[in-house]
Design an enzyme around this catalytic site. Structure first.
Site, PDB file in Angstrom:
ATOM      1  N   MET A 109     132.237  -7.071 -84.692  1.00 49.98           N
ATOM      2  CA  MET A 109     132.394  -5.954 -83.768  1.00 49.98           C
ATOM      3  C   MET A 109     132.334  -4.581 -84.446  1.00 49.98           C
ATOM      4  SD  MET A 109     132.303  -7.637 -81.050  1.00 49.98           S
ATOM      5  CE  MET A 109     132.694  -6.522 -79.708  1.00 49.98           C
ATOM      6  N   HIS A 128     123.922 -10.716 -78.833  1.00 49.21           N
ATOM      7  CA  HIS A 128     124.621  -9.766 -77.969  1.00 49.21           C
ATOM      8  C   HIS A 128     124.762 -10.377 -76.576  1.00 49.21           C
ATOM      9  CE1 HIS A 128     126.061  -5.937 -76.499  1.00 49.21           C
ATOM     10  NE2 HIS A 128     125.305  -6.144 -75.436  1.00 49.21           N
ATOM     11  N   ASP A 160     118.468  -3.311 -86.319  1.00 44.87           N
ATOM     12  CA  ASP A 160     117.900  -2.098 -86.927  1.00 44.87           C
ATOM     13  C   ASP A 160     119.003  -1.043 -87.006  1.00 44.87           C
ATOM     14  OD1 ASP A 160     118.174  -1.025 -84.420  1.00 44.87           O
ATOM     15  OD2 ASP A 160     116.027  -0.707 -84.062  1.00 44.87           O
ATOM     16  N   GLY A 162     119.862   1.270 -85.001  1.00 45.26           N
ATOM     17  CA  GLY A 162     120.499   1.651 -83.741  1.00 45.26           C
ATOM     18  C   GLY A 162     121.586   0.668 -83.327  1.00 45.26           C
ATOM     19  N   ASP A 164     122.395  -2.223 -81.029  1.00 42.50           N
ATOM     20  CA  ASP A 164     121.806  -3.270 -80.176  1.00 42.50           C
ATOM     21  C   ASP A 164     120.373  -2.951 -79.754  1.00 42.50           C
ATOM     22  OD1 ASP A 164     124.291  -4.615 -80.312  1.00 42.50           O
ATOM     23  OD2 ASP A 164     125.053  -3.520 -78.575  1.00 42.50           O
TER      24      ASP A 164
HETATM   25  C1  GAR Z   1     130.070 -13.481 -78.387  1.00 40.43           C
HETATM   26  O1  GAR Z   1     129.938 -13.580 -76.988  1.00 40.43           O
HETATM   27  C2  GAR Z   1     129.075 -12.476 -78.923  1.00 40.43           C
HETATM   28  O2  GAR Z   1     127.891 -12.408 -78.202  1.00 40.43           O
HETATM   29  C3  GAR Z   1     129.844 -11.196 -78.771  1.00 40.43           C
HETATM   30  O3  GAR Z   1     131.156 -11.518 -79.134  1.00 40.43           O
HETATM   31  C4  GAR Z   1     131.408 -12.869 -78.769  1.00 40.43           C
HETATM   32  C5  GAR Z   1     132.043 -13.548 -79.976  1.00 40.43           C
HETATM   33  O4  GAR Z   1     132.659 -14.727 -79.624  1.00 40.43           O
HETATM   34  N1  GAR Z   1     129.299 -10.166 -79.596  1.00 40.43           N
HETATM   35  C6  GAR Z   1     129.339  -8.876 -79.292  1.00 40.43           C
HETATM   36  O5  GAR Z   1     129.862  -8.452 -78.289  1.00 40.43           O
HETATM   37  C7  GAR Z   1     128.692  -7.986 -80.319  1.00 40.43           C
HETATM   38  N2  GAR Z   1     128.558  -6.643 -79.805  1.00 40.43           N
HETATM   39  P1  GAR Z   1     133.216 -15.739 -80.736  1.00 40.43           P
HETATM   40  O6  GAR Z   1     134.075 -14.930 -81.705  1.00 40.43           O
HETATM   41  O7  GAR Z   1     133.998 -16.745 -79.946  1.00 40.43           O
HETATM   42  O8  GAR Z   1     132.003 -16.331 -81.420  1.00 40.43           O
END
Ligand code: GAR
Length: 211
Positions: A109, A128, A160, A162, A164
Site C-alpha cells: 500500500m 489493483h 511505471d 504514476g 496505477d
Molecule cells: C488486494 O485486493 C489487492 O488488489 C489490493 O489489496 C488487497 C490485498 O489483499 N491492492 C491494492 O489496493 C493496491 N493499491 P491481501 O493482503 O489479502 O493479499
C-alpha cells in the site's frame, strides 16, 4: 518520463525466476501465489517476502513456506523525503541481496518513487482491485460503490512512475451486486485476483508477454 520497460528473462523449470512479494496486510494474494507455486510445475518461485508494516499478518504465510520473510518498517526521520528514500534503498538492497528477478506487489500500500521504479521497470508488477484506468488509488471498492457502476474487477499491470498507470497485462471483471458493500466486493474481487495473478506471473516467467 523514465526509461524503458525491461521484462524478466524467460525462465525454465530447472532455473525458475526468483520472485519477491511485497505486502502490507493479510497476504491472501501471497498465499494463493505460494500455493500455486507448490502445486504446479512452475517457472517461478518466491525467495523473499517483505512488508512495510511490522504487523502484517501475511508475513506468516512466507515463514510457513520456508521463504525468507521480514518486515521493513519506515525508520524515524524528520524529513519525509529522507524517510521514504531510506526505506526504498533498504528494500532495494534486500532485493539485490536475494538476487530477485521479479518484484510482485500484492496488497503493498505504498507508492514507489521514480528512483525505485527506474531500477525495476518491467520487472515490477502490481495487482489493483478495479478495472483500471477506472478507480485508481487506495479506496477502489469504496469509489466503485459510490460511482454506482455495475461491473468491477481487477487489473494486473506493470508499474511505471504514476499511480496505477502502467501497461495493463490482464483484467478480469465481476458484477457489482445491488447488496454489495466494500467488504463483500473486496472478498469477491480477491477471489478472481487469486487465480489471475499467478496465471499472469506464469506468462511473464515463460516469456509469453511482450509489450
Ligand atoms: C488486494 O485486493 C489487492 O488488489 C489490493 O489489496 C488487497 C490485498 O489483499 N491492492 C491494492 O489496493 C493496491 N493499491 P491481501 O493482503 O489479502 O493479499
Amino acid at each position: 518520463m523514465g526509461g524503458e520497460f525491461i521484462l524478466p528473462r524467460t525462465a525454465s523449470l530447472e532455473d525458475p525466476l526468483r520472485l519477491a512479494v511485497l505486502i502490507s496486510g493479510g497476504g491472501s494474494g501471497l498465499l494463493s501465489l505460494l500455493e500455486h507455486q507448490s502445486a504446479t510445475n512452475c517457472k517461478h518461485r518466491t525467495v523473499l517476502v517483505l512488508s512495510d508494516r511490522e504487523s502484517a499478518s501475511g508475513l506468516q504465510h512466507g515463514i510457513d513456506s520456508g521463504v525468507k520473510s521480514a518486515p521493513v518498517p519506515l525508520m524515524d526521520f524528520s524529513d519525509p523525503v529522507v524517510q521514504r528514500t531510506t526505506h526504498e534503498e533498504e528494500i532495494h538492497r534486500l532485493l539485490i541481496e536475494s538476487e530477485v528477478e521479479l518484484v510482485v506487489l500484492s496488497g503493498y500500500m505504498r507508492i514507489l518513487t521514480p528512483w525505485f521504479v527506474g531500477h525495476w521497470k518491467g520487472r515490477l508488477v502490481n495487482i489493483h482491485p478495479s478495472l483500471l484506468p477506472d478507480f485508481p488509488g487506495a479506496h477502489a471498492h469504496r469509489d466503485v460503490l459510490s460511482a454506482g457502476v455495475t461491473v468491477t474487477g481487477c487489473t494486473v499491470h506493470l508499474v511505471d512512475e504514476g499511480v496505477d498507470t502502467g501497461p495493463i497485462l490482464a483484467q478480469q471483471s465481476i458484477p457489482v451486486k445491488s447488496n454489495d458493500d466494500a467488504e463483500s466486493l473486496q472478498d469477491r474481487v480477491k477471489q478472481v485476483e487469486h487465480s489471475l495473478y499467478p496465471q499472469i506471473i506464469d506468462m511473464l516467467s515463460s516469456g509469453e508477454i511482450s509489450l
